[in-house]
Design a protein around this motif. Structure first.
Motif, PDB file in Angstrom:
ATOM      1  N   ASN A   1      -9.676 -33.118 -23.593  1.00 36.27           N
ATOM      2  CA  ASN A   1      -9.998 -31.889 -22.860  1.00 36.27           C
ATOM      3  C   ASN A   1      -8.977 -30.807 -23.220  1.00 36.27           C
ATOM      4  O   ASN A   1      -7.929 -31.087 -23.807  1.00 36.27           O
ATOM      5  CB  ASN A   1      -9.960 -32.169 -21.360  1.00 36.27           C
ATOM      6  N   HIS A   2      -9.281 -29.571 -22.849  1.00 34.25           N
ATOM      7  CA  HIS A   2      -8.275 -28.515 -22.969  1.00 34.25           C
ATOM      8  C   HIS A   2      -7.044 -28.870 -22.127  1.00 34.25           C
ATOM      9  O   HIS A   2      -7.070 -29.770 -21.297  1.00 34.25           O
ATOM     10  CB  HIS A   2      -8.855 -27.176 -22.516  1.00 34.25           C
ATOM     11  N   ASN A   3      -5.990 -28.110 -22.326  1.00 37.87           N
ATOM     12  CA  ASN A   3      -4.693 -28.404 -21.700  1.00 37.87           C
ATOM     13  C   ASN A   3      -4.771 -28.564 -20.183  1.00 37.87           C
ATOM     14  O   ASN A   3      -5.629 -27.991 -19.516  1.00 37.87           O
ATOM     15  CB  ASN A   3      -3.709 -27.270 -22.003  1.00 37.87           C
ATOM     16  N   GLY A   4      -3.766 -29.282 -19.671  1.00 36.81           N
ATOM     17  CA  GLY A   4      -3.559 -29.460 -18.247  1.00 36.81           C
ATOM     18  C   GLY A   4      -2.531 -30.550 -18.044  1.00 36.81           C
ATOM     19  O   GLY A   4      -2.672 -31.659 -18.586  1.00 36.81           O
ATOM     20  N   TYR A   5      -1.465 -30.251 -17.307  1.00 37.48           N
ATOM     21  CA  TYR A   5      -0.364 -31.200 -17.127  1.00 37.48           C
ATOM     22  C   TYR A   5       0.184 -31.050 -15.716  1.00 37.48           C
ATOM     23  O   TYR A   5       0.668 -29.983 -15.347  1.00 37.48           O
ATOM     24  CB  TYR A   5       0.757 -30.941 -18.147  1.00 37.48           C
ATOM     25  N   LEU A   6       0.104 -32.107 -14.939  1.00 28.54           N
ATOM     26  CA  LEU A   6       0.642 -32.085 -13.574  1.00 28.54           C
ATOM     27  C   LEU A   6       1.952 -32.851 -13.546  1.00 28.54           C
ATOM     28  O   LEU A   6       1.999 -34.033 -13.911  1.00 28.54           O
ATOM     29  CB  LEU A   6      -0.336 -32.713 -12.588  1.00 28.54           C
ATOM     30  N   LEU A   7       3.004 -32.191 -13.108  1.00 27.79           N
ATOM     31  CA  LEU A   7       4.295 -32.844 -12.920  1.00 27.79           C
ATOM     32  C   LEU A   7       4.468 -33.153 -11.441  1.00 27.79           C
ATOM     33  O   LEU A   7       4.581 -32.243 -10.612  1.00 27.79           O
ATOM     34  CB  LEU A   7       5.437 -31.950 -13.407  1.00 27.79           C
ATOM     35  N   ARG A   8       4.472 -34.433 -11.111  1.00 30.95           N
ATOM     36  CA  ARG A   8       4.812 -34.867  -9.749  1.00 30.95           C
ATOM     37  C   ARG A   8       6.327 -35.031  -9.692  1.00 30.95           C
ATOM     38  O   ARG A   8       6.896 -35.808 -10.464  1.00 30.95           O
ATOM     39  CB  ARG A   8       4.123 -36.184  -9.416  1.00 30.95           C
TER      40      ARG A   8
END
Length: 304
Positions: free
Chosen positions: A21-28
């Motif tokens: 998929n296109h970008n996406g990054y979740l930092l917990r």
């Protein structure tokens, strides 16, 4: 589940693929949920990854090319649909404010969530957040672009053998940490006598850029570095022309910056074999390496 981890939502470059998929990054990061570069399809990827809108406490956009920001309208509308109760600041290059305004109000919806624009106005700007200090550094790309670096506060590591030597245990340990000393049997025990310095963890996020000093500044001694490796070395001239990195350059950055765990991402669709990125990066970097796939979870390495 680690309280500090990266949830990868998308790993493609300009063109998505069947697998990426296109970008996406979740930092917990403890109580923070920082979403970086929401591209198209981010809402769906969040669903597949088990991430809810209420998990998000902050959004960081590196620049306003579509694969890094076109998921923002749907995401913002989802925050209101789910009635997220807390404010959600959004950081983005100040020079792209007109694009943010268009994305923020791309269509009609019942706007009830406190989404706050907090643009990045200069190289090195810092934001004090609950997780520590969030710093933005200007990168080298055809449009105004910033990378981000999160540094947690330093702390102290309690040393069990020294605590036992002083006979300190139970609630007394908490009092010692809180007050910086403990009065025990007529003597004062300072915190430094039973603990040692512990460096705060560091996270760095580097997207579309040519190689420049700020790439190294962001990556310096990062426990976890997420970095684009759009191209392979065979296309290094093209990478330099359009303001991107190769996997070999990403490996060099990680090695010279003493990174503990390296995450490669943002892969051009022209390369069908992701192991080629790993092979190139390993020529420069012999540490912990992850070639990101969509929906991968990568823990932040614990403090040594």
């Amino acid at each position: 589940m680690s309280s500090r981890e990266l949830v990868v939502l998308g790993t493609a470059s300009q063109v998505p693929t069947r697998r990426r998929n296109h970008n996406g990054y979740l930092l917990r990061w403890d109580r923070e949920g920082i979403l970086f570069d929401p591209g198209e399809g981010t809402q769906r990827q969040m669903l597949l990854a088990g991430v809810s809108a209420t998990d998000l406490t902050r959004v960081c956009v590196t620049h306003f090319h579509g694969d890094h920001c076109l998921g923002l309208p749907g995401l913002i509308q989802r925050l209101s649909l789910d009635r997220v109760p807390h404010p959600v600041p959004v950081h983005f290059p100040a020079g792209g404010a007109r694009y943010y305004d268009r994305l923020r109000h791309a269509s009609s919806f019942h706007d009830v969530t406190d989404v706050r624009a907090e643009p990045v106005g200069f190289d090195g700007q810092r934001f004090e957040i609950g997780a520590g200090v969030l710093e933005a550094r200007r990168l080298r790309h055809p449009v105004e672009t910033y990378g981000y670096r999160l540094v947690a506060p330093d702390g102290r590591r309690m040393l069990r053998d020294r605590l036992e030597a002083y006979g300190i245990s139970g609630p007394a340990v908490g009092a010692l940490q809180r007050d910086g000393h403990l009065d025990l049997d007529g003597r004062r025990v300072p915190l430094a006598a039973v603990s040692e310095h512990r460096r705060g963890q560091r996270f760095a996020f580097v997207m579309d850029t040519g190689l420049c000093d700020n790439v190294f500044a962001l990556a310096e001694e990062a426990d976890l570095l997420v970095i684009e490796s759009t191209f392979l070395s065979e296309d290094a001239a093209l990478a330099a022309e359009v303001g991107h990195l190769t996997a070999a350059q990403a490996g060099r950055v990680a090695a010279e910056s003493r990174v503990r765990r390296l995450v490669l991402t943002h892969f051009s669709q022209r390369y069908p074999d992701p192991e080629r990125f790993a092979a190139e990066a390993r020529e420069r970097f012999d540490g912990d390496l992850v070639v990101a796939d969509d929906l991968t979870r990568v823990p932040v390495p614990p403090t040594a």
